[in-house]
Design an enzyme around this catalytic site. Sequence first.
Site, PDB file in Angstrom:
ATOM      1  N   HIS A  19       0.658  -1.191   0.041  1.00  0.00           N
ATOM      2  CA  HIS A  19      -0.096   0.186   0.063  1.00  0.00           C
ATOM      3  C   HIS A  19       0.984   1.275   0.095  1.00  0.00           C
ATOM      4  O   HIS A  19       0.541   2.149  -0.918  1.00  0.00           O
ATOM      5  CB  HIS A  19      -0.977   0.086   1.268  1.00  0.00           C
ATOM      6  CG  HIS A  19      -2.001  -0.975   1.224  1.00  0.00           C
ATOM      7  ND1 HIS A  19      -1.966  -1.892   2.404  1.00  0.00           N
ATOM      8  CD2 HIS A  19      -2.910  -1.292   0.505  1.00  0.00           C
ATOM      9  CE1 HIS A  19      -3.131  -2.626   2.030  1.00  0.00           C
ATOM     10  NE2 HIS A  19      -3.614  -2.408   1.005  1.00  0.00           N
ATOM     11  N   LYS A  43     -18.460  -4.800   6.239  1.00  0.00           N
ATOM     12  CA  LYS A  43     -17.007  -5.314   5.643  1.00  0.00           C
ATOM     13  C   LYS A  43     -16.434  -5.425   7.033  1.00  0.00           C
ATOM     14  O   LYS A  43     -15.916  -4.536   7.755  1.00  0.00           O
ATOM     15  CB  LYS A  43     -16.504  -4.248   4.954  1.00  0.00           C
ATOM     16  CG  LYS A  43     -15.194  -4.467   4.415  1.00  0.00           C
ATOM     17  CD  LYS A  43     -15.176  -4.306   2.896  1.00  0.00           C
ATOM     18  CE  LYS A  43     -14.025  -4.698   2.289  1.00  0.00           C
ATOM     19  NZ  LYS A  43     -13.872  -5.229   1.005  1.00  0.00           N
ATOM     20  N   ARG A  94      -1.627  -5.913  -8.419  1.00  0.00           N
ATOM     21  CA  ARG A  94      -0.638  -6.899  -8.074  1.00  0.00           C
ATOM     22  C   ARG A  94      -0.408  -7.550  -9.083  1.00  0.00           C
ATOM     23  O   ARG A  94       0.669  -7.859  -9.689  1.00  0.00           O
ATOM     24  CB  ARG A  94      -0.753  -7.697  -6.906  1.00  0.00           C
ATOM     25  CG  ARG A  94      -0.541  -6.608  -5.661  1.00  0.00           C
ATOM     26  CD  ARG A  94      -1.408  -7.319  -4.401  1.00  0.00           C
ATOM     27  NE  ARG A  94      -2.719  -7.693  -4.491  1.00  0.00           N
ATOM     28  CZ  ARG A  94      -3.563  -7.941  -3.499  1.00  0.00           C
ATOM     29  NH1 ARG A  94      -2.794  -8.288  -2.481  1.00  0.00           N
ATOM     30  NH2 ARG A  94      -4.653  -8.686  -3.850  1.00  0.00           N
ATOM     31  N   SER A 132      -3.033  -7.899   2.935  1.00  0.00           N
ATOM     32  CA  SER A 132      -3.024  -7.848   4.287  1.00  0.00           C
ATOM     33  C   SER A 132      -3.481  -9.097   4.994  1.00  0.00           C
ATOM     34  O   SER A 132      -3.300  -9.385   6.037  1.00  0.00           O
ATOM     35  CB  SER A 132      -4.274  -6.696   4.747  1.00  0.00           C
ATOM     36  OG  SER A 132      -3.893  -5.576   4.023  1.00  0.00           O
TER      37      SER A 132
HETATM   38  O1  PNS Z   1      -8.997  -2.991  -0.034  1.00  0.00           O
HETATM   39  P1  PNS Z   1     -10.295  -3.453  -0.456  1.00  0.00           P
HETATM   40  O2  PNS Z   1     -11.136  -4.298   0.813  1.00  0.00           O
HETATM   41  O3  PNS Z   1      -9.994  -4.289  -1.776  1.00  0.00           O
HETATM   42  O4  PNS Z   1     -11.094  -2.238  -0.727  1.00  0.00           O
HETATM   43  C1  PNS Z   1     -12.314  -2.468  -1.329  1.00  0.00           C
HETATM   44  C2  PNS Z   1     -13.259  -0.900  -1.254  1.00  0.00           C
HETATM   45  C3  PNS Z   1     -13.299  -0.559   0.164  1.00  0.00           C
HETATM   46  C4  PNS Z   1     -12.409  -0.002  -2.187  1.00  0.00           C
HETATM   47  C5  PNS Z   1     -14.385  -1.258  -1.817  1.00  0.00           C
HETATM   48  O5  PNS Z   1     -15.041  -2.473  -1.260  1.00  0.00           O
HETATM   49  C6  PNS Z   1     -15.456  -0.089  -1.682  1.00  0.00           C
HETATM   50  O6  PNS Z   1     -15.569   0.691  -2.318  1.00  0.00           O
HETATM   51  N1  PNS Z   1     -16.563  -0.318  -0.671  1.00  0.00           N
HETATM   52  C7  PNS Z   1     -17.458   0.752  -0.545  1.00  0.00           C
HETATM   53  C8  PNS Z   1     -18.697   0.241  -0.879  1.00  0.00           C
HETATM   54  C9  PNS Z   1     -19.172   0.450  -2.461  1.00  0.00           C
HETATM   55  O7  PNS Z   1     -18.972   1.575  -2.798  1.00  0.00           O
HETATM   56  N2  PNS Z   1     -19.522  -0.470  -3.109  1.00  0.00           N
HETATM   57  C10 PNS Z   1     -19.817  -0.637  -4.345  1.00  0.00           C
HETATM   58  C11 PNS Z   1     -18.319  -0.770  -5.186  1.00  0.00           C
HETATM   59  S1  PNS Z   1     -18.607  -1.643  -6.693  1.00  0.00           S
END
Ligand code: PNS
Length: 161
Positions: A19, A43, A94, A132
């Site tokens: 990150h 989440k 990645r 993570s």
């Molecule tokens: O680090 P991650 O877990 O891959 O991040 C994922 C994240 C937090 C960016 C994604 O889950 C997100 O944007 N969640 C917020 C809810 C949302 O907007 N969902 C629709 C996205 S398609």
Amino acid sequence: MNKTRAVYPGSFDPITNGHIDIIKRAGFLFGNLTVAVIDNPSKKCYFSKKERMFMIRKSIGEAGIKGVTVDSFRGLLVDYLRKTGQNIVIRGLRAVSDFDYEFQMALMNRKLYGKIETVFLMTDAKFAYLSSSLVREVARLGGDVRCLVPKVVAKKIKKLK
Ligand code: PNS
């Protein structure tokens, strides 16, 4: 100086050296970067929002990175972007295996909010295997994660059960 704003959203549970690599790369391109920590009850994260934000702030400081803000958001990412008047999202890639999910998410976000542009940045090859969840597992089983995460995280994660 380039003052274009961008948001780097994620779980950061916890922040890893991968990150940090993406934050540095995004910082070269965008003069005003916000790392946005998800805080959705659905989440499930191991570390609390407060702990994750603390570790990000501290890690950024340790890495000598300037001009990065740390924030959190609930609900849809697009709503956070609308509220803060932004439209550029940074995501790290990645390997090819990341692509499907990221592509879906980018297109869904654009469907929800047409102004969004998702910018994908390739991580350094040395972080291609790093996540993570793997870091948490290695730490839980007694492995040494000091070369995978910032100092502050390595200290905190020692106490993982
Ligand atoms: O680090 P991650 O877990 O891959 O991040 C994922 C994240 C937090 C960016 C994604 O889950 C997100 O944007 N969640 C917020 C809810 C949302 O907007 N969902 C629709 C996205 S398609």
